[in-house]
Design a protein around this motif. Structure first.
Motif, mmCIF file in Angstrom:
data_model
loop_
_atom_site.group_PDB
_atom_site.id
_atom_site.type_symbol
_atom_site.label_atom_id
_atom_site.label_comp_id
_atom_site.label_asym_id
_atom_site.label_seq_id
_atom_site.Cartn_x
_atom_site.Cartn_y
_atom_site.Cartn_z
ATOM 1 N N LEU A 191 0.817 -1.207 0.000
ATOM 2 C CA LEU A 191 0.000 0.000 0.000
ATOM 3 C C LEU A 191 0.856 1.265 0.000
ATOM 4 O O LEU A 191 0.563 2.226 -0.708
ATOM 5 N N THR A 192 1.957 1.271 0.778
ATOM 6 C CA THR A 192 2.823 2.449 0.827
ATOM 7 C C THR A 192 3.468 2.702 -0.525
ATOM 8 O O THR A 192 3.554 3.839 -0.997
ATOM 9 N N MET A 193 3.927 1.617 -1.172
ATOM 10 C CA MET A 193 4.534 1.767 -2.496
ATOM 11 C C MET A 193 3.510 2.269 -3.513
ATOM 12 O O MET A 193 3.817 3.104 -4.369
ATOM 13 N N LEU A 194 2.276 1.753 -3.416
ATOM 14 C CA LEU A 194 1.227 2.211 -4.324
ATOM 15 C C LEU A 194 0.954 3.703 -4.150
ATOM 16 O O LEU A 194 0.714 4.418 -5.129
ATOM 17 N N SER A 195 0.995 4.166 -2.914
ATOM 18 C CA SER A 195 0.766 5.589 -2.653
ATOM 19 C C SER A 195 1.836 6.440 -3.329
ATOM 20 O O SER A 195 1.542 7.487 -3.915
ATOM 21 N N ALA A 196 3.088 5.987 -3.244
ATOM 22 C CA ALA A 196 4.191 6.724 -3.875
ATOM 23 C C ALA A 196 4.044 6.720 -5.395
ATOM 24 O O ALA A 196 4.241 7.749 -6.055
#
Length: 242
Positions: free
Chosen positions: A93-98
């Motif tokens: 999820l964090t990578m998707l946000s970036a």
């Protein structure tokens, strides 16, 4: 929806069709507490999807501890029971946000037929009636979702496991690992059982009911006295004090 301590919604987005395929509304009373609503929502949504004809190969979420354990322990059992392949669980999820931020950082402005930039007017509460003008951007770009999905289905399971292992090596240890004088686990459990076996002693009252009333009643009278009415310096109306 915004934050709510009573209700929580859990949605599942399918990268294959680019749509939200299921949504669950959970009330805190169902979950036992507001903090547990996310896990109950996930459990309900996932069990519902598993009972359909849909084949779920992978699931991506944040690192919610209860959801992670359920996907690792209970979900494989349910999949085998239903005769379906085990679902791979990934944290992304964090990578998707970036990635989403980078894809949509410099979006163009919408324009009308004459080529003028479209704007919208909002009235933020804190500005007390003063308007704010904002430019209207074009729709957000989600093309990266299809690219990620293509990578997932074309990469071998061995390569995915290798990447997972590499990420695990870069994952920091738990905070308690820095403690030098950690209490022994067996000793801690022994103390826990020892406390459970102790008898709870109810302390006797230190004063009579009459003495207690003589102490409490003056405080109640002070609390019920009429308080000063505060007015707004700008409008002269009574203020609501919390």
């Amino acid at each position: 929806m915004g934050h709510s301590a009573k209700y929580g919604t859990y949605t599942i987005f399918c990268c294959t069709v680019g749509l939200i395929i299921h949504i669950v509304l959970v009330q805190a009373s169902e979950a036992g507490s507001s903090s547990n609503m996310e896990f109950i929502g996930h459990q309900k949504a996932f069990l519902c999807l598993l009972t359909t004809g849909m084949i779920i190969r992978a699931f991506i979420s944040d690192r919610h501890s209860a959801i992670s354990k359920w996907m690792r322990v209970d979900c494989p059992k349910k999949c085998k029971e239903l005769g379906k392949p085990v679902v791979d669980h990934f944290y992304d999820l964090t990578m998707l946000s970036a990635i989403h931020f980078n894809y949509n950082l410099r979006r163009e402005n919408k324009v009308d037929d004459q080529g003028n930039i479209k704007v919208k007017v909002t009235y933020p509460k804190f500005k007390d009636g003063e308007a704010t003008v904002r430019e209207i951007k074009v729709e957000q770009n989600y093309e990266y979702v299809a690219e990620i999905y293509e990578t997932m289905i074309t990469t071998s399971r061995e390569d995915l496991k290798a990447v997972e292992g590499e990420l695990d090596r870069h994952t920091p240890q738990a905070l308690h690992s820095m403690l030098q004088n950690k209490q022994n686990k067996e000793e801690t459990i022994g103390k826990y059982h020892s406390r459970k076996q102790k008898e709870t002693v109810i302390c006797p009252p230190t004063c009579s009911d009459a003495e207690l009333q003589s102490i409490v009643q003056p405080a109640v009278n002070d609390a019920t006295r009429k308080r000063k009415t505060y007015t707004c310096s700008k409008y002269g109306k009574p203020q609501i004090r919390v």
